[in-house]
Design a protein around this motif. Structure first.
Motif, PDB file in Angstrom:
ATOM      1  N   UNK A  71      -8.194  -1.707   3.465  1.00 28.43           N
ATOM      2  CA  UNK A  71      -8.834  -0.614   2.722  1.00 28.43           C
ATOM      3  C   UNK A  71      -9.612   0.303   3.661  1.00 28.43           C
ATOM      4  N   UNK A  72     -10.382  -0.265   4.573  1.00 27.38           N
ATOM      5  CA  UNK A  72     -11.196   0.539   5.489  1.00 27.38           C
ATOM      6  C   UNK A  72     -10.358   1.209   6.573  1.00 27.38           C
ATOM      7  N   UNK A  73      -9.261   0.559   6.969  1.00 29.30           N
ATOM      8  CA  UNK A  73      -8.405   1.112   8.012  1.00 29.30           C
ATOM      9  C   UNK A  73      -7.562   2.275   7.501  1.00 29.30           C
ATOM     10  N   UNK A  74      -6.996   2.146   6.308  1.00 32.87           N
ATOM     11  CA  UNK A  74      -6.020   3.114   5.803  1.00 32.87           C
ATOM     12  C   UNK A  74      -6.489   3.949   4.625  1.00 32.87           C
ATOM     13  N   UNK A  75      -7.490   3.537   3.904  1.00 29.54           N
ATOM     14  CA  UNK A  75      -7.980   4.259   2.726  1.00 29.54           C
ATOM     15  C   UNK A  75      -6.832   4.599   1.757  1.00 29.54           C
ATOM     16  N   UNK A  76      -6.021   3.604   1.386  1.00 30.52           N
ATOM     17  CA  UNK A  76      -4.880   3.891   0.509  1.00 30.52           C
ATOM     18  C   UNK A  76      -5.320   4.156  -0.931  1.00 30.52           C
ATOM     19  N   UNK A  98       0.847  -1.180   0.000  1.00 32.83           N
ATOM     20  CA  UNK A  98       0.000   0.000   0.000  1.00 32.83           C
ATOM     21  C   UNK A  98       0.883   1.229   0.000  1.00 32.83           C
ATOM     22  N   UNK A  99       0.282   2.402  -0.041  1.00 30.98           N
ATOM     23  CA  UNK A  99       1.044   3.646  -0.068  1.00 30.98           C
ATOM     24  C   UNK A  99       2.139   3.620   0.992  1.00 30.98           C
ATOM     25  N   UNK A 100       3.329   4.072   0.622  1.00 36.62           N
ATOM     26  CA  UNK A 100       4.487   4.007   1.515  1.00 36.62           C
ATOM     27  C   UNK A 100       4.265   4.720   2.846  1.00 36.62           C
ATOM     28  N   UNK A 101       3.453   5.752   2.878  1.00 32.60           N
ATOM     29  CA  UNK A 101       3.215   6.485   4.118  1.00 32.60           C
ATOM     30  C   UNK A 101       2.188   5.837   5.032  1.00 32.60           C
ATOM     31  N   UNK A 102       1.528   4.785   4.568  1.00 34.69           N
ATOM     32  CA  UNK A 102       0.477   4.138   5.355  1.00 34.69           C
ATOM     33  C   UNK A 102       1.035   2.915   6.062  1.00 34.69           C
ATOM     34  N   UNK A 103       1.044   2.950   7.376  1.00 36.78           N
ATOM     35  CA  UNK A 103       1.558   1.826   8.166  1.00 36.78           C
ATOM     36  C   UNK A 103       0.417   0.911   8.572  1.00 36.78           C
ATOM     37  N   UNK A 104       0.739  -0.350   8.808  1.00 35.75           N
ATOM     38  CA  UNK A 104      -0.254  -1.321   9.247  1.00 35.75           C
ATOM     39  C   UNK A 104      -0.064  -1.704  10.713  1.00 35.75           C
ATOM     40  N   UNK A 105       0.608  -0.874  11.477  1.00 37.94           N
ATOM     41  CA  UNK A 105       0.901  -1.206  12.864  1.00 37.94           C
ATOM     42  C   UNK A 105      -0.347  -1.516  13.678  1.00 37.94           C
TER      43      UNK A 105
END
Length: 95
Positions: free
Chosen positions: A49-54, A11-18
Motif C-alpha cells: 500500500x505504501x509503496x504503490x498506493x493502489x 493490485x492495479x494492473x499497471x502497478x508492478x511489485x518489482x
C-alpha cells in the motif's frame, strides 16, 4: 524459505511489485503476484500500500500453492522450486 508464508497479491494492473523488498515473488499476470514472505498479512499489505498506493489491493495468505494455467512464463517453475518439487538446479528465471 522456512517460515515464509505464501500470499496471493492483487493490485492495479499497471502497478508492478518489482521493487518490493521481498526475496521471493512471482508475477502471475499484470497486477497478480505470488509472494513468499516472512511478513504478516498486515505487514505485507501495508508495504504494498505504501509503496504503490493502489486503488485496488488484496493480500491473502494461501495454505498451499494454487493451481493455475495461462499465467506468465516461469511462474509454475517458480512455484515448484519454492515448494521444493524441483530439487535440482538453480532458481528458475522469471520474465
Amino acid at each position: 524459505m522456512d517460515g515464509d508464508t505464501l500470499y496471493l497479491v492483487y493490485l492495479d494492473a499497471g502497478a508492478a511489485l518489482d521493487d518490493l523488498d521481498e526475496r521471493n515473488l512471482a508475477q502471475l499476470a499484470p497486477g497478480l503476484y505470488l509472494v513468499a514472505s516472512t511478513r504478516t498479512r498486515s505487514e505485507l499489505y501495508h508495504a504494498v500500500k505504501w509503496l504503490r498506493h493502489p486503488s485496488r489491493l488484496l493480500v491473502a495468505p494461501l495454505a498451499d500453492g494454487p493451481k493455475f494455467k495461462g499465467m506468465m512464463p516461469g511462474a509454475l517453475g517458480w512455484l515448484r522450486w519454492r515448494q521444493g518439487e524441483a530439487r535440482r538446479g538453480s532458481r528458475p528465471a522469471l520474465r
